[in-house]
Design an enzyme around this catalytic site. Sequence first.
Site, PDB file in Angstrom:
ATOM      1  N   CYS A 196       0.829  -1.205   0.000  1.00 29.71           N
ATOM      2  CA  CYS A 196       0.000   0.000   0.000  1.00 29.71           C
ATOM      3  C   CYS A 196       0.872   1.267   0.000  1.00 29.71           C
ATOM      4  O   CYS A 196       1.513   1.537  -0.998  1.00 29.71           O
ATOM      5  CB  CYS A 196      -1.009  -0.062   1.154  1.00 29.71           C
ATOM      6  SG  CYS A 196      -2.440   0.979   0.822  1.00 29.71           S
TER       7      CYS A 196
ATOM      8  N   HIS B  68      -3.400  -4.956   1.694  1.00 27.54           N
ATOM      9  CA  HIS B  68      -2.782  -5.181   3.012  1.00 27.54           C
ATOM     10  C   HIS B  68      -2.681  -6.673   3.316  1.00 27.54           C
ATOM     11  O   HIS B  68      -3.557  -7.236   3.983  1.00 27.54           O
ATOM     12  CB  HIS B  68      -3.601  -4.483   4.104  1.00 27.54           C
ATOM     13  CG  HIS B  68      -3.363  -3.011   4.169  1.00 27.54           C
ATOM     14  ND1 HIS B  68      -2.477  -2.433   5.061  1.00 27.54           N
ATOM     15  CD2 HIS B  68      -3.861  -2.004   3.432  1.00 27.54           C
ATOM     16  CE1 HIS B  68      -2.454  -1.129   4.869  1.00 27.54           C
ATOM     17  NE2 HIS B  68      -3.290  -0.835   3.890  1.00 27.54           N
TER      18      HIS B  68
ATOM     19  N   GLU C 262      -0.999  -8.167   5.409  1.00 27.12           N
ATOM     20  CA  GLU C 262      -0.743  -8.455   6.832  1.00 27.12           C
ATOM     21  C   GLU C 262      -2.045  -8.591   7.618  1.00 27.12           C
ATOM     22  O   GLU C 262      -2.025  -8.970   8.779  1.00 27.12           O
ATOM     23  CB  GLU C 262       0.153  -7.364   7.449  1.00 27.12           C
ATOM     24  CG  GLU C 262      -0.522  -6.032   7.758  1.00 27.12           C
ATOM     25  CD  GLU C 262      -0.761  -5.154   6.523  1.00 27.12           C
ATOM     26  OE1 GLU C 262      -0.622  -5.649   5.383  1.00 27.12           O
ATOM     27  OE2 GLU C 262      -1.118  -3.979   6.709  1.00 27.12           O
TER      28      GLU C 262
HETATM   29  N1  GLN Z   1      -3.593   6.470   1.021  1.00 27.32           N
HETATM   30  C1  GLN Z   1      -2.310   6.205   1.604  1.00 27.32           C
HETATM   31  C2  GLN Z   1      -1.210   6.986   0.876  1.00 27.32           C
HETATM   32  O1  GLN Z   1      -1.446   7.507  -0.190  1.00 27.32           O
HETATM   33  C3  GLN Z   1      -1.981   4.723   1.579  1.00 27.32           C
HETATM   34  C4  GLN Z   1      -2.984   3.958   2.412  1.00 27.32           C
HETATM   35  C5  GLN Z   1      -2.463   2.698   3.016  1.00 27.32           C
HETATM   36  O2  GLN Z   1      -1.263   2.440   3.071  1.00 27.32           O
HETATM   37  N2  GLN Z   1      -3.384   1.909   3.497  1.00 27.32           N
HETATM   38  O3  GLN Z   1      -0.134   7.064   1.353  1.00 27.32           O
END
Ligand code: GLN
Length: 194
Positions: free
Chosen positions: A78, A177, A179
């Site tokens: 992410c 995610h 995890e």
């Molecule tokens: N929206 C976040 C970003 O742009 C990432 C979100 C996340 O890691 N769950 O950094």
Amino acid sequence: MRVGILAIQGDVDAHARVLDRLGASSRPVLREKDLGEIDALILPGGESTTIAKGLDRLGLYGPLASFADSGKPILGTCAGAILLAGASENHPVKTLGLIDVVAQRNAYGTQVDSFAAIADPPAHGAGKAAQELEGLRCVFIRAPQLSKIGAGVEVLLRVEGVPALVRQGNILACTFHPELGADSRVHRLLDPGA
Ligand code: GLN
């Protein structure tokens, strides 16, 4: 295996629990010297702007690039995937440029648009890693999307047709995610011997 987790901000503890389940030891990474003591690295999800500021403050952009050059595996999830990308569009952050994709931040919308979905079935002729991930449930939280996927980048998973896990050499970028939940198949990709 000793796996470091970049511990500036984000979902550090949940990654540590998955590694524990897999029998790998984990340790937080906050300094260049921490990178000398690990076999693989995770950049967790969280807020990429905050993590990027921390990387700057701690002087870690160069050392992380050297760690990647050494060939040791890196998994970015992410916000971590955003940091690995060649560039980030839509609220740009300074990225590491370790994988040939462009990340669009918050591409699915805001927090309320977070969702879980089962990955698309592997494409015909997909490689072993992609096949072994079949049926994975993916949790997206203010997730980015990856586009401009370079020719050297393998798409291991798609969700609703959109690349969600990609690999280029030793670098893995995952927009969801892994995890969260009981499935540790994505973390297993960090083990070159697996
Ligand atoms: N929206 C976040 C970003 O742009 C990432 C979100 C996340 O890691 N769950 O950094």
